[in-house]
Scaffold this motif. Structure first.
Motif, mmCIF file in Angstrom:
data_model
loop_
_atom_site.group_PDB
_atom_site.id
_atom_site.type_symbol
_atom_site.label_atom_id
_atom_site.label_comp_id
_atom_site.label_asym_id
_atom_site.label_seq_id
_atom_site.Cartn_x
_atom_site.Cartn_y
_atom_site.Cartn_z
ATOM 1 N N SER A 63 43.528 36.864 37.163
ATOM 2 C CA SER A 63 43.983 38.067 36.480
ATOM 3 C C SER A 63 43.784 39.299 37.362
ATOM 4 O O SER A 63 44.652 40.183 37.415
ATOM 5 C CB SER A 63 43.238 38.241 35.155
ATOM 6 N N PHE A 64 42.660 39.348 38.072
ATOM 7 C CA PHE A 64 42.446 40.470 38.979
ATOM 8 C C PHE A 64 43.448 40.437 40.125
ATOM 9 O O PHE A 64 43.965 41.482 40.547
ATOM 10 C CB PHE A 64 41.023 40.471 39.523
ATOM 11 N N MET A 65 43.728 39.253 40.632
ATOM 12 C CA MET A 65 44.754 39.131 41.673
ATOM 13 C C MET A 65 46.075 39.702 41.188
ATOM 14 O O MET A 65 46.737 40.488 41.886
ATOM 15 C CB MET A 65 44.910 37.671 42.083
ATOM 16 N N ALA A 66 46.483 39.357 39.968
ATOM 17 C CA ALA A 66 47.736 39.873 39.417
ATOM 18 C C ALA A 66 47.654 41.378 39.197
ATOM 19 O O ALA A 66 48.634 42.102 39.424
ATOM 20 C CB ALA A 66 48.073 39.161 38.118
ATOM 21 N N TYR A 67 46.503 41.877 38.759
ATOM 22 C CA TYR A 67 46.304 43.311 38.559
ATOM 23 C C TYR A 67 46.518 44.080 39.860
ATOM 24 O O TYR A 67 47.107 45.168 39.873
ATOM 25 C CB TYR A 67 44.901 43.539 38.015
ATOM 26 N N VAL A 68 46.060 43.503 40.961
ATOM 27 C CA VAL A 68 46.232 44.145 42.267
ATOM 28 C C VAL A 68 47.658 44.013 42.776
ATOM 29 O O VAL A 68 48.261 44.987 43.248
ATOM 30 C CB VAL A 68 45.252 43.544 43.297
ATOM 31 N N MET A 69 48.220 42.824 42.669
ATOM 32 C CA MET A 69 49.498 42.530 43.305
ATOM 33 C C MET A 69 50.700 43.036 42.522
ATOM 34 O O MET A 69 51.752 43.318 43.093
ATOM 35 C CB MET A 69 49.634 41.018 43.516
ATOM 36 N N GLU A 70 50.565 43.126 41.214
ATOM 37 C CA GLU A 70 51.693 43.496 40.366
ATOM 38 C C GLU A 70 51.616 44.960 39.936
ATOM 39 O O GLU A 70 50.562 45.584 39.990
ATOM 40 C CB GLU A 70 51.699 42.611 39.101
ATOM 41 N N ASP A 71 52.761 45.491 39.490
ATOM 42 C CA ASP A 71 52.747 46.793 38.840
ATOM 43 C C ASP A 71 51.940 46.689 37.546
ATOM 44 O O ASP A 71 51.861 45.615 36.932
ATOM 45 C CB ASP A 71 54.167 47.248 38.519
ATOM 46 N N GLU A 72 51.359 47.785 37.127
ATOM 47 C CA GLU A 72 50.579 47.749 35.895
ATOM 48 C C GLU A 72 51.486 47.420 34.713
ATOM 49 O O GLU A 72 52.615 47.898 34.626
ATOM 50 C CB GLU A 72 49.886 49.087 35.659
ATOM 51 N N PRO A 73 51.027 46.587 33.790
ATOM 52 C CA PRO A 73 51.879 46.143 32.687
ATOM 53 C C PRO A 73 52.158 47.270 31.697
ATOM 54 O O PRO A 73 51.316 48.140 31.467
ATOM 55 C CB PRO A 73 51.049 45.034 32.030
ATOM 56 N N THR A 74 53.342 47.224 31.135
ATOM 57 C CA THR A 74 53.708 48.175 30.084
ATOM 58 C C THR A 74 53.981 47.472 28.764
ATOM 59 O O THR A 74 54.192 48.123 27.742
ATOM 60 C CB THR A 74 54.964 48.967 30.495
ATOM 61 N N ASP A 75 53.974 46.135 28.794
ATOM 62 C CA ASP A 75 54.253 45.364 27.588
ATOM 63 C C ASP A 75 52.951 44.959 26.915
ATOM 64 O O ASP A 75 51.861 45.330 27.347
ATOM 65 C CB ASP A 75 55.098 44.137 27.929
ATOM 66 N N GLY A 118 50.707 41.630 24.779
ATOM 67 C CA GLY A 118 50.376 40.232 25.003
ATOM 68 C C GLY A 118 49.037 40.071 25.685
ATOM 69 O O GLY A 118 48.473 41.019 26.253
ATOM 70 N N VAL A 119 48.528 38.854 25.658
ATOM 71 C CA VAL A 119 47.199 38.568 26.187
ATOM 72 C C VAL A 119 47.142 38.794 27.690
ATOM 73 O O VAL A 119 46.180 39.381 28.204
ATOM 74 C CB VAL A 119 46.779 37.120 25.844
ATOM 75 N N VAL A 120 48.162 38.340 28.419
ATOM 76 C CA VAL A 120 48.145 38.503 29.870
ATOM 77 C C VAL A 120 48.115 39.978 30.244
ATOM 78 O O VAL A 120 47.332 40.400 31.107
ATOM 79 C CB VAL A 120 49.354 37.798 30.516
ATOM 80 N N ALA A 121 48.954 40.777 29.613
ATOM 81 C CA ALA A 121 48.958 42.213 29.886
ATOM 82 C C ALA A 121 47.608 42.838 29.556
ATOM 83 O O ALA A 121 47.108 43.700 30.288
ATOM 84 C CB ALA A 121 50.076 42.891 29.100
ATOM 85 N N ASP A 122 46.996 42.387 28.466
ATOM 86 C CA ASP A 122 45.678 42.908 28.088
ATOM 87 C C ASP A 122 44.621 42.538 29.131
ATOM 88 O O ASP A 122 43.699 43.321 29.401
ATOM 89 C CB ASP A 122 45.262 42.379 26.721
ATOM 90 N N LYS A 123 44.739 41.347 29.702
ATOM 91 C CA LYS A 123 43.795 40.937 30.744
ATOM 92 C C LYS A 123 43.920 41.825 31.974
ATOM 93 O O LYS A 123 42.903 42.216 32.579
ATOM 94 C CB LYS A 123 44.025 39.473 31.126
ATOM 95 N N LEU A 124 45.131 42.175 32.338
ATOM 96 C CA LEU A 124 45.307 43.064 33.488
ATOM 97 C C LEU A 124 44.797 44.463 33.183
ATOM 98 O O LEU A 124 44.163 45.105 34.032
ATOM 99 C CB LEU A 124 46.778 43.095 33.908
ATOM 100 N N ARG A 125 45.049 44.931 31.965
ATOM 101 C CA ARG A 125 44.564 46.259 31.586
ATOM 102 C C ARG A 125 43.035 46.299 31.453
ATOM 103 O O ARG A 125 42.428 47.372 31.537
ATOM 104 C CB ARG A 125 45.218 46.702 30.273
ATOM 105 N N PHE A 126 42.424 45.148 31.255
ATOM 106 C CA PHE A 126 40.965 45.060 31.150
ATOM 107 C C PHE A 126 40.275 45.749 32.321
ATOM 108 O O PHE A 126 39.246 46.426 32.148
ATOM 109 C CB PHE A 126 40.546 43.586 31.087
ATOM 110 N N PHE A 127 40.817 45.592 33.519
ATOM 111 C CA PHE A 127 40.150 46.096 34.718
ATOM 112 C C PHE A 127 40.156 47.611 34.807
ATOM 113 O O PHE A 127 39.375 48.194 35.564
ATOM 114 C CB PHE A 127 40.798 45.474 35.962
ATOM 115 N N ARG A 128 41.009 48.270 34.008
ATOM 116 C CA ARG A 128 41.024 49.739 33.996
ATOM 117 C C ARG A 128 39.685 50.320 33.554
ATOM 118 O O ARG A 128 39.345 51.458 33.895
ATOM 119 C CB ARG A 128 42.107 50.242 33.050
#
Length: 279
Positions: free
Chosen positions: A236-248, A250-260
């Motif tokens: 999830s951290f890898m995706a948080y770094v590599m991808e644009d921040e999610p705007t949608d 769902g659980v995956v988006a919430d996992k990426l936003r967790f690191f904020r």
């Protein structure tokens, strides 16, 4: 999100990260020179200025380098090992690489399904980093892997894990017992606590992970993330770094936003996206 990774876990002791195929990857073979092989065959031992070579379960023969406190590899590295170390320093920063990695192992095995792994040393702050350079020509794949490994070093270090306790009131990760108020424990409480069928936090069984992923596919960045909570955190951290921040949602988006909510991880993302021109 990026295509799912195919992962193979190759050890039940070390924290082992399976190779991940991101789209269609080209392979390049960086082979050990004929002169080194001839030297070994002739004497039974490598020349003094050459690295120790050992058989690895994942990468066939590997070159082994010690990492000095100044970040200098010993003995003098091959071109392939130097390139691997340079990329590790870019991701980890030279200071963190030198103070957290005590040994670098470099193999070249395109027949292996393992790209890299990290394993804690007996001294908890130090790690061995092993890399299979057969896949290192895929820049996106390689960067994502290094970020994943960095997440393990960050979240399973001595300030997050007690490696010596005989009891554990939180979560036993396989690397030790998570300390209270750590990012990985908060991640587990938020995203894994509700599952009744989740793998154990030290799970390394691919079949268990596959079954769990099949039941909760929409909750994970990819199949490998379902291995255990530490792998989910790292992926999830890898995706948080590599991808644009999610705007949608769902659980995956919430996992990426967790690191904020964790400034060190936010700063690392900003640095890496600038360093590697990720947009």
């Amino acid at each position: 999100m990026h295509p799912r990774w195919i992962a193979v876990i190759a050890s039940s002791v070390a924290l082992v990260l399976g190779v991940v195929f991101w789209g269609t990857t080209g392979l390049v073979v960086w082979s050990i020179t004929q002169s080194q092989a001839a030297a070994e065959l002739g004497t039974g031992l490598p020349p003094l200025d050459d690295p120790i070579r050992e058989t690895d379960d994942d990468f066939r023969i590997t070159e082994v380098y010690e990492v000095g406190a100044d970040g200098i590899l010993s003995p003098s590295p091959s071109a392939e090992a130097a390139a691997v170390w340079a990329e590790i320093e870019r991701v980890f920063t030279p200071r963190v690489a030198a103070t957290r990695i005590s040994q670098l192992k470099v193999g070249d095995d395109p027949s292996s399904d393992t790209l890299a792994w990290v394993s804690r040393e007996d001294t908890p702050e130090y790690w061995t980093f092993a890399a299979n350079v057969a896949y290192a020509d895929d820049e996106e794949l390689w960067l994502g892997t290094l970020v994943h490994e960095y997440a393990h070093v960050l979240s399973l270090g001595p300030d997050s894990v007690d490696s010596y306790t005989d009891t554990c009131d939180t979560i036993w990760t396989g690397q030790g017992c998570l300390l209270p108020e750590t990012a990985l424990l908060a991640f587990s409480d938020r995203f894994w606590e509700a599952y009744s069928d989740a793998p154990e936090a030290d799970n390394v069984d691919v079949d268990v992970a596959d079954a769990f992923y099949a039941a909760h596919e929409d909750d994970f960045v990819d199949a490998y993330a379902a291995t255990n909570v530490a792998e989910d955190f790292a992926e999830s951290f890898m995706a948080y770094v590599m991808e644009d921040e999610p705007t949608d949602g769902g659980v995956v988006a919430d996992k990426l936003r967790f690191f904020r909510d964790y400034p060190p991880y936010v700063l690392i993302r900003e640095r890496l996206r600038a360093e590697f021109d990720l947009g």
